[in-house]
Design a protein around this motif. Structure first.
Motif, PDB file in Angstrom:
ATOM      1  N   GLY A 117      -0.883   0.848   1.982  1.00  0.00           N
ATOM      2  CA  GLY A 117      -0.687   0.500   3.566  1.00  0.00           C
ATOM      3  C   GLY A 117      -0.301   1.523   4.243  1.00  0.00           C
ATOM      4  N   ARG A 141      -6.109  -4.108   3.656  1.00  0.00           N
ATOM      5  CA  ARG A 141      -4.862  -4.129   2.846  1.00  0.00           C
ATOM      6  C   ARG A 141      -3.997  -3.430   3.953  1.00  0.00           C
ATOM      7  NH1 ARG A 141      -5.205   0.130  -2.243  1.00  0.00           N
ATOM      8  NH2 ARG A 141      -5.980  -1.730  -2.983  1.00  0.00           N
ATOM      9  N   TYR A 145      -0.208  -4.497   5.119  1.00  0.00           N
ATOM     10  CA  TYR A 145       1.049  -3.904   5.387  1.00  0.00           C
ATOM     11  C   TYR A 145       0.892  -2.595   6.410  1.00  0.00           C
ATOM     12  CZ  TYR A 145       2.115  -5.926   0.995  1.00  0.00           C
ATOM     13  OH  TYR A 145       2.195  -6.955  -0.170  1.00  0.00           O
TER      14      TYR A 145
END
Length: 413
Positions: A117, A141, A145
């Motif tokens: 993240g 991904r 995040y």
């Protein structure tokens, strides 16, 4: 790497890392967490570039990593202010960076797959990777995040290392030193330093140039060979550009500012004499700061002053560089921001507006890959007679060579 089954409820200390010294506590101040948080939709690379000649070494602190010489050596240590020495028993696999410069360093070192993240996705520009064959990041991904800033998120992701300056968490997001220590003890260590600017009062420890910080991250991931290949590529690129620059008295003066709206009325100033990495390309290309001698201070956590068009007209820079629009294409920037300034009763009197020399100002957070693209773009913005117009497709550095370093293909040559 052995991973403990730590939880927020009853964590135990990770065994793969030990600290030699702790961060010096920072005072809690109101923060500026998003200076370059453009909300434009398209993540376009445009004609972006950024280079480096800075290998300056600050007198304070140890600039030399204490890591083992080879990837197989273990344990090994990394020493970086403000945290100090961190010793690893294995190379980190999962990792996270707060902002774009350190995320880009990890990608440059071939570690994109381990990035879980990011602390601020709004200021991490991944479009440039589309120009590098075989180089990519998992955008899905990052979207899951995109703002990792709470202890709960740190526990959830269970990263092996956090490439964050803890001072940023303390001063911008209301962490305490005890929170930093808790995550370092129970999840993974912090290694990082705010380097994009040098004007925050709370940052009273040493700074690093882009490649000094990059070297530290290269040591964390035991990627010395990739780091050296990048440094060689970068140094050759910058040296070649600098041999072609016009004499100093023929170079334009530049006003670098932040203003993220399409209809700007006021402008937050940046000073080029601040040696932060976000201004690296302008220093490497030898431009003069239009604010020199004015007494105007650099944008920082503490200084949020702005200039209006009347102030700008007194300075009247040759080139005006506006940050906050990096998700726009060059065409979209001209059709919105520049068009508004051309129609403004005072803005239209600016020399830069009249001469068509108002450009996007580059990323606030730039790593080594970003830096190459942004320097290329800056060279065209500043010296079109030498390097070609910024709207042209002329490439000033070898994309394939960069991609080969990232993917590891350079080792086969």
């Amino acid at each position: 790497m052995v991973r403990d089954a730590d939880t927020a409820g009853g964590p135990t200390r990770r065994e793969f890392v030990t600290y030699g010294s702790a961060i010096v506590g920072c005072g809690a101040l109101a923060g500026c967490a998003a200076e370059d948080g453009s909300t434009d939709a398209a993540d376009t690379a445009g004609s972006g570039a950024n280079g480096r000649t800075e290998t300056e070494s600050d007198p304070a602190g140890d600039a030399t990593p204490t890591a083992a010489a080879t990837e197989s050596a273990t344990p090994y240590s990394v020493t970086m202010a403000p945290v100090g020495e961190v010793t690893f028993d294995a190379v980190p696999e999962q990792w996270i960076a707060y902002c774009g410069e350190y995320a880009d360093m990890g990608v440059a070192l071939g570690r994109a797959d381990g990035m879980t993240g990011i602390g601020g996705a709004d200021r991490y520009y991944t479009g440039v990777y589309d120009e590098l064959p075989g180089v990519d990041v998992d955008r899905e991904r990052l979207e899951r995040y995109p703002q990792v800033r709470t202890k709960e998120q740190f526990y959830e992701l269970e990263n092996d290392v956090h490439v964050y300056d803890p001072g940023m968490l303390i001063n911008w997001f209301d962490w305490d030193q005890s929170d930093v220590d808790e995550i370092a003890d129970n999840v993974g260590p912090f290694v990082g330093n705010l380097i994009f600017r040098r004007s925050d009062e709370w940052h009273d420890y040493r700074y690093y140039s882009l490649y000094e910080a990059f070297e530290k991250v290269g040591t964390v991931f035991q990627e010395r060979e990739r780091f050296e290949a990048f440094r060689e590529l970068h140094d050759e690129f910058i040296a070649d550009l600098q041999t072609q620059l016009p004499p100093a008295d023929e170079r334009p003066n530049v006003f670098l500012t932040f203003e993220g709206t399409n209809e700007p009325e006021t402008f937050s100033p940046y000073r080029l004499n601040d040696r932060g990495t976000s201004k690296k390309q302008w220093r490497d290309l030898g431009v003069a700061d239009a604010l020199a001698g004015t007494g105007v201070e650099n944008l920082s956590t503490e200084n949020r002053g702005e200039l209006d068009y009347e102030n700008l007209l007194e300075i009247d820079p040759d080139v005006l560089l506006i940050r906050g629009h990096e998700r726009k294409s060059a065409t979209a920037f001209r059709d919105t921001v520049v068009a508004f300034m051309e129609d403004h009763p005072v803005g239209s009197e600016l020399t830069a507006v009249q001469n068509g020399r108002v450009y996007r100002g580059g990323y606030l957070h730039q790593g080594p890959i970003h830096n190459l693209f942004l320097t290329e773009r800056a060279a065209k913005q500043l010296y079109p007679d030498t390097f070609g117009e910024v709207t042209e497709d002329t490439e000033l550095f070898d994309r394939q060579r960069v991609a080969d370093v990232v993917t590891g293909a350079f080792r086969e040559e």
